[in-house]
Design an enzyme around this catalytic site. Structure first.
Site, PDB file in Angstrom:
ATOM      1  N   GLU A 398       0.830  -1.171   0.048  1.00 48.02           N
ATOM      2  CA  GLU A 398      -0.009  -0.100  -0.061  1.00 48.02           C
ATOM      3  C   GLU A 398       0.888   1.105  -0.042  1.00 48.02           C
ATOM      4  OE1 GLU A 398      -2.902   0.920   3.084  1.00 48.02           O
ATOM      5  OE2 GLU A 398      -4.531   0.204   1.647  1.00 48.02           O
ATOM      6  N   HIS A 427       7.106 -27.280   1.436  1.00 43.46           N
ATOM      7  CA  HIS A 427       6.307 -28.336   1.017  1.00 43.46           C
ATOM      8  C   HIS A 427       5.317 -27.974   0.126  1.00 43.46           C
ATOM      9  CE1 HIS A 427       8.218 -31.028   3.634  1.00 43.46           C
ATOM     10  NE2 HIS A 427       8.618 -30.220   4.369  1.00 43.46           N
ATOM     11  N   LYS A 532     -13.426   1.349  -3.489  1.00 44.14           N
ATOM     12  CA  LYS A 532     -14.701   1.496  -2.455  1.00 44.14           C
ATOM     13  C   LYS A 532     -15.830   2.486  -3.469  1.00 44.14           C
ATOM     14  CE  LYS A 532     -11.717   2.411   1.484  1.00 44.14           C
ATOM     15  NZ  LYS A 532     -11.068   3.373   2.388  1.00 44.14           N
TER      16      LYS A 532
HETATM   17  O1  LIG Z   1      -8.813   2.484   9.832  1.00 39.19           O
HETATM   18  P1  LIG Z   1      -9.846   2.656   8.826  1.00 39.19           P
HETATM   19  O2  LIG Z   1      -9.867   4.165   8.480  1.00 39.19           O
HETATM   20  O3  LIG Z   1     -11.227   1.948   9.149  1.00 39.19           O
HETATM   21  O4  LIG Z   1      -9.092   2.174   7.602  1.00 39.19           O
HETATM   22  C1  LIG Z   1      -9.000   0.798   7.065  1.00 39.19           C
HETATM   23  C2  LIG Z   1      -8.094   0.516   5.989  1.00 39.19           C
HETATM   24  O5  LIG Z   1      -8.850   1.309   4.845  1.00 39.19           O
HETATM   25  C3  LIG Z   1      -8.389   1.184   3.621  1.00 39.19           C
HETATM   26  O6  LIG Z   1      -8.355   0.263   2.934  1.00 39.19           O
HETATM   27  C4  LIG Z   1      -7.009   2.034   3.656  1.00 39.19           C
HETATM   28  O7  LIG Z   1      -6.256   1.847   2.339  1.00 39.19           O
HETATM   29  C5  LIG Z   1      -6.185   1.208   4.458  1.00 39.19           C
HETATM   30  O8  LIG Z   1      -4.968   1.936   4.691  1.00 39.19           O
HETATM   31  C6  LIG Z   1      -6.693   1.332   6.082  1.00 39.19           C
HETATM   32  O9  LIG Z   1      -6.026   0.735   6.845  1.00 39.19           O
END
Ligand SMILES: O=P(O)(O)OC[C@H]1O[C@H](O)[C@H](O)[C@@H](O)[C@@H]1O
Length: 618
Positions: A398, A427, A532
Site C-alpha cells: 500500500e 512443501h 470503494k
Molecule cells: O482504519 P480505517 O479508517 O477503518 O481504514 C482501514 C483501511 O482502509 C483502507 O483500506 C486503507 O487503504 C487502509 O490503509 C486502512 O488501513
C-alpha cells in the site's frame, strides 16, 4: 507474461533481450549500457546511460547494472558475509545481505541517493508534510520516542494515551472494569480492517501468551459467515467479551457492518447491548470527530482512544491500535516500544553500512531493478511469525504501489510481497522458487532460540526438533543461492515484544527510505478509493434494481422482467452484466426474489419479487 522464461535463469542470463520478453515496456540496450524503463518518462525517449552512472536525481530513474553472476567461491562468500554483516548488539538482531549480488560499484552509486533519502527522513521526523497529497505530517516514529514530536502538545498526547492504555488494560485485567454480569472480561472482539487489524493480528499471533488474561478474536471483513463464525466461537463468553472497534476514519463500511452484526448477536443472546457493550465494554479507537468517535461519545461507550491524524493505518501498530489489544493480552507494550525506538535510533545513522533499513532498501532496489520487477517472498522460520508477511503486504504494497511519482510521472511502482513460514512452505511452493520462474527474492527471518530454556530434548542423537528447522532454513537458503536466487536473512535471538517492535520499525523505515529512492509518496493510498467508490455504485444500482422490480411486482398481474428490461428501466443499459450478478447473488440468498429461467443462460432469465411492497413504490 513470464511463462516464456526458462527455468534456471541466472542473473548472468538476465540480459536486456530476456527482459524485453518479460516486460515489453522495458527497452533493451547493448550489453554495455543500463536499461531504462521507458514508461517512467512518458514524454522522453529513453536514453543510453554509461554503465557506471546512477543518476542522483530521483527523477532520472536508472536501473542497477547487474553483476555477471552471484559469487560462488565459498571463501569469497564467507568474506562477503563477514564484510557486510550488520549487528545490532542491544537488540540481538543481525542483517545478512551477502546473498544479494549487489556490487561495490552499485553500492557507491546508491550512496548519494540514500543520503537524499536520509535527508527526506530527517525532514519527515521533524514534522514536514511528508504526505503532500493529504497535507499530513507522518509521525509514527514519534510514537516510540514522544520527545521527537515537533510540538509539545503532540508529545503530551502520545504520553497521555500510553498511560491511559496501560491503566485501562490493568483495570480490565484485574477486574476493576468488568462486564455487567459477574466476573472479568475474558475475550476481546476486535472489529477493524486493513491497518486497523493487520498489526494487532500479527502481534497477537507472535506474542500472546498461551493463557492470556483476555483472548482475542478479530472481525476484519464484511463476510457474514466469517462474522457468524467468530461470534459462535465466543459461545457463552459473549457476555464477558470486550468489543473494540478500530477505524481511523471511523467510516469504513466493513467495520460498521461488523459492529451492527455484533450488536445483533448480543440482542439475540438476550444481552442488553447498550448496557453490555457500549456502557460496560465498548471501546472505540478512532480519529477525533470521526463518525465512530461521535457515535461512541454520544452513546457513552466505556472508553475512547485516539488515532492521530499523523499516523497512517499501516504504520499504527505502536499507536493505540496495536498497543491496547496487546496490553490486554498481557504483552509488554513498553518493551515493544523500546525495541522500535532502538531500531529507529540505529536507522538514523547516515552511514549506509550501519543502517539496517537503508541496507534493506538498497537490496530491494538492487533485487527489483528499482521498478518492482521481482517479488519479495518473506519466510519466517517460526510459526509465531506466520502473519508477518501478511502484515508486510499492506505496509509495503500500500506504501510503494503507486501509479505516479512525486513529480507526476506515471511510474506504476511497487513490490509484491507474499510468504507464510518455513519450513512449511518448503512443501508447497519452494519448488517453483528453486527451479521455476525467477521473479522473486527471499527474506528469511531466522529466530535463534528454538523454545524456552529447559524444554529441549534430542529427538535423535545430537539433534533437536529446532535443529531441523535451522537446517531447513539454511538448506533452502543455500539451495536457492546455488541457483542464483538472491536472499536476505534477518536474524533475531527470540520472538519477544522487543524484537517484534524492532522488526516493525525496521520495515517501516526501509519502506520510507525506498519510497524516497523511487521518488513516491509512501503515505497515501489513492488507488484504494477506486474500489470503494465502485462498490458504492454497485450497492446503489442494487437499490434501483429492487425499486424497478418492486414496481413491476406491484402490477396486476405481476410482470416478470428480463434483464434487458430491468437495465432499461434502471436507465443503466450498460450495467446489464452487473444487474445479472446482483440478481444471481440475491437469488442465491433467499431474497424474496424469483428468477425464472436458467442463471447459466442470462438471456432466458425473468425476474419478479415474491411480494409487492407498496410503501417502497416511487
Ligand atoms: O482504519 P480505517 O479508517 O477503518 O481504514 C482501514 C483501511 O482502509 C483502507 O483500506 C486503507 O487503504 C487502509 O490503509 C486502512 O488501513
Amino acid at each position: 507474461m513470464t511463462s516464456s522464461i526458462s527455468s534456471g535463469l541466472s542473473l548472468k542470463q538476465l540480459t536486456p533481450h530476456r527482459l524485453l520478453h518479460q516486460n515489453p515496456s522495458l527497452v533493451s540496450y547493448p550489453s554495455s549500457t543500463i536499461r531504462i524503463a521507458a514508461h517512467f518518462r512518458p514524454h522522453r525517449v529513453a536514453r543510453e546511460v554509461p554503465p557506471t552512472t546512477l543518476s542522483s536525481s530521483a527523477n532520472d530513474v536508472v536501473l542497477p547494472q547487474k553483476s555477471a553472476g552471484l559469487e560462488k567461491d565459498p571463501r569469497e562468500l564467507w568474506k562477503r558475509y563477514v564484510d557486510w554483516l550488520y549487528q545490532h548488539k542491544e537488540l540481538g538482531l543481525y542483517l545478512d545481505v551477502s546473498r544479494v549480488g549487489f556490487t561495490d560499484q552499485f553500492f557507491q552509486e546508491m550512496e548519494p541517493r540514500l543520503q537524499k533519502a536520509f535527508t527526506d527522513m530527517v525532514e519527515l521526523e521533524k514534522g514536514a508534510i511528508a504526505n503532500p497529497d493529504e497535507g499530513r505530517m507522518v509521525g509514527h516514529y514519534w510514537l516510540r520516542s514522544p520527545k521527537l514530536a515537533p510540538r509539545a502538545i503532540l508529545t503530551q498526547q502520545i504520553e497521555k494515551t500510553l498511560d491511559r492504555i496501560c491503566e485501562f488494560a490493568e483495570q480490565v485485567i484485574s477486574g476493576k472494569i468488568s462486564p455487567p454480569q459477574e466476573g472479568k472480561f475474558t475475550q476481546i472482539l476486535s472489529i477493524g480492517i486493513g491497518g486497523s487489524a493487520l498489526g494487532p493480528q500479527f502481534v497477537a499471533e507472535a506474542l500472546a501468551p498461551d493463557n492470556p488474561p483476555l483472548k482475542i478474536r478479530f472481525i476484519d471483513n464484511t463476510d457474514p459467515a466469517g462474522i457468524d463464525h467468530q461470534i459462535a466461537q465466543l459461545g457463552s463468553e459473549l457476555g464477558s467479551t470486550l468489543v473494540i472497534v478500530v477505524s481511523k476514519s471511523g467510516g469504513t463500511p466493513e467495520t460498521r457492518n461488523g459492529l451492527l452484526e455484533v450488536q445483533k448477536a448480543f440482542r439475540e443472546a438476550g444481552l442488553d447491548f447498550a448496557k453490555q457493550v457500549l456502557v460496560s465494554g465498548g471501546v472505540a479507537i478512532t480519529q477525533e470527530n470521526s463518525l465512530l468517535d461521535n457515535t461512541s461519545r454520544i452513546e457513552g461507550w466505556l472508553a475512547r482512544f485516539p488515532m492521530f491524524d499523523w499516523v497512517g493505518g499501516r504504520t499504527s501498530e505502536m499507536s493505540a491500535v496495536g498497543l491496547l489489544a496487546a496490553a490486554l493480552q498481557g504483552i509488554d507494550i513498553k518493551e515493544m516500544l523500546a525495541g522500535a525506538a532502538l531500531m529507529d535510533e540505529a536507522n538514523r545513522t547516515t552511514q549506509v553500512r550501519n543502517n539496517p533499513a537503508a541496507m534493506l532498501a538498497m537490496c530491494w532496489y538492487w533485487a527489483t531493478n528499482g521498478v518492482g520487477s521481482k517479488d519479495m517472498v518473506v519466510l519466517p522460520y517460526k510459526d509465531s511469525l506466520l502473519l508477518f508477511s501478511r502484515y508486510l503486504q499492506q505496509l509495503v504494497m500500500e506504501s510503494l504501489g503507486k501509479e505516479f511519482d512525486l513529480d507526476g510521472n506515471r511510474v506504476n511502482q511497487g513490490i509484491t510481497v507474499y510468504g507464510n513460514k518455513g519450513s512449511t512452505d518448503q512443501h508447497a511452493y519452494i519448488q517453483q522458487l528453486r527451479d521455476g520462474v525467477h521473479n522473486f527474492f527471499v527474506t528469511f527471518i531466522e529466530v535463534l532460540r528454538d523454545r524456552p530454556p529447559g524444554h529441549d530434548w534430542e529427538l535423535e542423537p545430537g539433534v533437536t526438533c529446532g535443529d531441523y528447522l535451522f537446517g531447513f532454513l539454511h538448506g533452502t537458503r543455500s539451495a536457492l543461492y546455488a541457483n542464483d536466487r538472491e536472499s536476505i536473512t534477518v536474524t533475531v535471538q527470540e520472538v519477544t515484544p522487543r524484537s517484534v517492535g524492532a522488526l516493525v520499525a525496521l520495515y517501516e523505515r526501509a519502506v520510507g527510505l525506498y519510497a524516497s529512492l523511487v521518488n513516491i509518496n509512501a503515505y497515501h493510498q489513492p488507488g484504494v478509493e477506486a474500489g470503494k467508490k465502485a462498490a458504492g455504485e454497485v450497492l446503489a444500482l442494487q437499490k434501483r434494481v429492487l425499486a424497478v422490480l418492486n414496481e413491476a411486482s406491484c402490477k396486476e398481474p405481476v410482470e416478470p422482467l428480463t434483464l434487458d428490461e430491468i437495465a432499461e428501466q434502471c436507465h443503466a443499459p450498460e450495467e446489464i452484466e452487473m444487474i445479472y450478478k446482483i440478481i444471481s447473488h440475491m437469488a442465491a440468498n433467499d431474497r424474496a426474489l424469483i428468477a425464472e429461467g436458467s442463471c447459466g443462460s442470462p438471456r432466458s432469465v425473468k425476474v419478479y419479487l415474491g411480494e409487492c411492497n407498496v410503501d417502497e413504490m416511487y
